[in-house]
Design an enzyme around this catalytic site. Sequence first.
Site, PDB file in Angstrom:
ATOM      1  N   LYS A 209      31.683 -71.334  23.057  1.00  0.00           N
ATOM      2  CA  LYS A 209      32.305 -71.339  21.720  1.00  0.00           C
ATOM      3  C   LYS A 209      32.567 -69.921  21.234  1.00  0.00           C
ATOM      4  O   LYS A 209      33.610 -69.617  20.649  1.00  0.00           O
ATOM      5  CB  LYS A 209      31.406 -72.080  20.739  1.00  0.00           C
ATOM      6  CG  LYS A 209      31.914 -72.099  19.297  1.00  0.00           C
ATOM      7  CD  LYS A 209      33.132 -72.991  19.164  1.00  0.00           C
ATOM      8  CE  LYS A 209      33.623 -72.939  17.727  1.00  0.00           C
ATOM      9  NZ  LYS A 209      32.666 -73.458  16.748  1.00  0.00           N
ATOM     10  N   CYS A 264      34.449 -69.096  10.939  1.00  0.00           N
ATOM     11  CA  CYS A 264      34.398 -69.079  12.416  1.00  0.00           C
ATOM     12  C   CYS A 264      34.933 -67.761  12.950  1.00  0.00           C
ATOM     13  O   CYS A 264      34.214 -66.890  13.395  1.00  0.00           O
ATOM     14  CB  CYS A 264      35.233 -70.221  12.986  1.00  0.00           C
ATOM     15  SG  CYS A 264      34.804 -71.815  12.357  1.00  0.00           S
TER      16      CYS A 264
HETATM   17  N1  SAJ Z   1      45.083 -66.651  11.357  1.00  0.00           N
HETATM   18  C1  SAJ Z   1      46.029 -65.646  11.527  1.00  0.00           C
HETATM   19  N2  SAJ Z   1      46.896 -65.740  12.566  1.00  0.00           N
HETATM   20  C2  SAJ Z   1      46.857 -66.795  13.445  1.00  0.00           C
HETATM   21  C3  SAJ Z   1      45.880 -67.799  13.259  1.00  0.00           C
HETATM   22  C4  SAJ Z   1      45.004 -67.705  12.208  1.00  0.00           C
HETATM   23  O1  SAJ Z   1      46.086 -64.688  10.758  1.00  0.00           O
HETATM   24  O2  SAJ Z   1      47.696 -66.846  14.356  1.00  0.00           O
HETATM   25  C5  SAJ Z   1      44.116 -66.535  10.251  1.00  0.00           C
HETATM   26  C6  SAJ Z   1      44.165 -67.693   9.281  1.00  0.00           C
HETATM   27  O3  SAJ Z   1      45.073 -67.445   8.240  1.00  0.00           O
HETATM   28  C7  SAJ Z   1      42.725 -67.742   8.768  1.00  0.00           C
HETATM   29  C8  SAJ Z   1      41.910 -67.261   9.954  1.00  0.00           C
HETATM   30  O4  SAJ Z   1      42.823 -66.558  10.814  1.00  0.00           O
HETATM   31  O5  SAJ Z   1      42.537 -66.852   7.690  1.00  0.00           O
HETATM   32  C9  SAJ Z   1      41.231 -68.379  10.741  1.00  0.00           C
HETATM   33  O6  SAJ Z   1      42.213 -69.325  10.983  1.00  0.00           O
HETATM   34  P1  SAJ Z   1      41.957 -70.544  12.045  1.00  0.00           P
HETATM   35  O7  SAJ Z   1      43.228 -71.298  12.153  1.00  0.00           O
HETATM   36  O8  SAJ Z   1      41.355 -70.007  13.263  1.00  0.00           O
HETATM   37  O9  SAJ Z   1      40.970 -71.484  11.246  1.00  0.00           O
HETATM   38  P2  SAJ Z   1      39.427 -71.761  11.369  1.00  0.00           P
HETATM   39  O10 SAJ Z   1      38.632 -70.624  10.895  1.00  0.00           O
HETATM   40  O11 SAJ Z   1      39.229 -73.087  10.721  1.00  0.00           O
HETATM   41  O12 SAJ Z   1      39.159 -71.888  12.937  1.00  0.00           O
HETATM   42  C10 SAJ Z   1      38.918 -73.142  13.477  1.00  0.00           C
HETATM   43  C11 SAJ Z   1      38.080 -72.900  14.703  1.00  0.00           C
HETATM   44  N3  SAJ Z   1      37.591 -74.150  15.173  1.00  0.00           N
HETATM   45  C12 SAJ Z   1      36.277 -74.216  15.513  1.00  0.00           C
HETATM   46  O13 SAJ Z   1      35.532 -73.281  15.424  1.00  0.00           O
HETATM   47  C13 SAJ Z   1      35.796 -75.523  15.988  1.00  0.00           C
HETATM   48  C14 SAJ Z   1      38.897 -72.242  15.804  1.00  0.00           C
HETATM   49  O14 SAJ Z   1      38.158 -72.274  17.029  1.00  0.00           O
HETATM   50  C15 SAJ Z   1      40.193 -72.956  16.041  1.00  0.00           C
HETATM   51  O15 SAJ Z   1      40.947 -72.228  17.016  1.00  0.00           O
HETATM   52  C16 SAJ Z   1      40.974 -72.999  14.739  1.00  0.00           C
HETATM   53  O16 SAJ Z   1      40.174 -73.744  13.785  1.00  0.00           O
HETATM   54  C17 SAJ Z   1      42.305 -73.697  14.918  1.00  0.00           C
HETATM   55  O17 SAJ Z   1      42.840 -73.642  16.050  1.00  0.00           O
HETATM   56  O18 SAJ Z   1      42.793 -74.220  13.912  1.00  0.00           O
END
Ligand code: SAJ
Length: 426
Positions: A209, A264
Amino acid sequence: MIILKKVAVIGLGYVGLPTLVAIHKTGKYQVVGFDIDKKKIKNMKNGISPIEDENVVKAIRKKSLLVTDDENDLRDSDVFLICVPTPVFSDYSPDYGPVESATKVCAKYLKKGCHFVLESTVNPGTCEEIVKPILESVSGLTAGKDFNVAHCPERINPGDKKWNIYNINRNIGSINSEWNGIIADFYRSFVTDAKINEVSCLKVAESTKIVENTFRDINIAYVNELAQSFDAMDIDLHETLMAASNKPFAFMVHWPGCGVGGHCIAVDPYYLIKRAGLAGFNHRFLKIAREINNSMPEYAVNKLMLGLNEMGLSVKGTKITLLGLSYKANVGDLRESPALEIEKCLRKLGADLIVYDPYVDNGIKNLREAIKDSKAIVLATAHKIFVEELLDKLKNSKVRLIIDGRNCLDSGKIKKLKIIYKGIGR
Ligand code: SAJ
């Protein structure tokens, strides 16, 4: 080996509650959900769910789940699933507090043949170096001989309509392999549409993870650094990434923005940096990626200052609207949110600031009220309502500058309104 009959889920949040519902749904186990938050338990007993997951909302409304803040209800459990947060302190050092206290509570109720499973995201070594000693010292039992310690990292993705607890593959490792087969079969009984992969040991399970989430952080840092160089070269990175992402192999697009938030991606890398450091390895790359991502809120504010400059204005005294406080679109979660950093910066610079997030009740009723009389907007969260309704609201507004911190708006249409548009790398 005992038959697993009673299951306790500790930590009733966006991971624990869907897990509790999924296990309860099998009808094969006596299930109890435990949380230290008495208010949360009281609300759930009154049918109010703390999260938006529809299966959870339904189950809580039906009051079909046993939820409690009384640790005595954990007695006689055969499986303990720990789904508590793993935050960082303000200096970004790992805060094992929630894991340690949950472990101490369960340790009192350990019995021979039971399984203690940590689902929270932790660095490799946490189970053997932090969890196991607590369990053994409190229970007087021996891990691996009298009871199992396992790690099955959670992969819940809040708000995701496609991937859920039933269809996301899982990895599981235990203190030794014979125990691992049993607890893996337990997971197979409720993770019905996915693979449960048994790995060779706890450290590999813990590492999967943390590798998944640091992978995401460095890729976001990569495009965030590109955004800065492409701004300097006046090339549209957003369009470039859109084009690059039509490569059907060996390219996985990520998007630049005003920062990385959440419990995360913004947090997990620090656990690996810390633990590898104890082993004498300095994760320079992971640290630089964190620095780049942590610098993006300030980068967005700098773009605002440049834009106001073009209008002969300064931040101080100018009416500015910050749209979005949540770290992620269409949810109301402020943990580690970059928008909070932007808000802090703007207040420090003396902006006449209005903050509006439809998922956060702060007195501003709607989008029109939020941008009324404002000269500039900083969009920090790509909520659907902003993407769909902001353009229309701009037409009769005094807004002359937009900083699109999520590159989610139609720059062409905004420029047609004679509004200065600045994105991140765009
Ligand atoms: N973000 C960016 N650019 C990107 C993707 C995300 O700036 O290309 C930012 C988002 O705006 C946010 C942060 O990063 O502020 C995190 O975004 P996220 O989509 O990763 O959301 P999380 O924190 O909910 O991450 C979860 C995680 N899932 C688990 O831990 C089980 C992550 O592993 C997943 O990859 C992610 O969701 C997902 O794919 O949505």
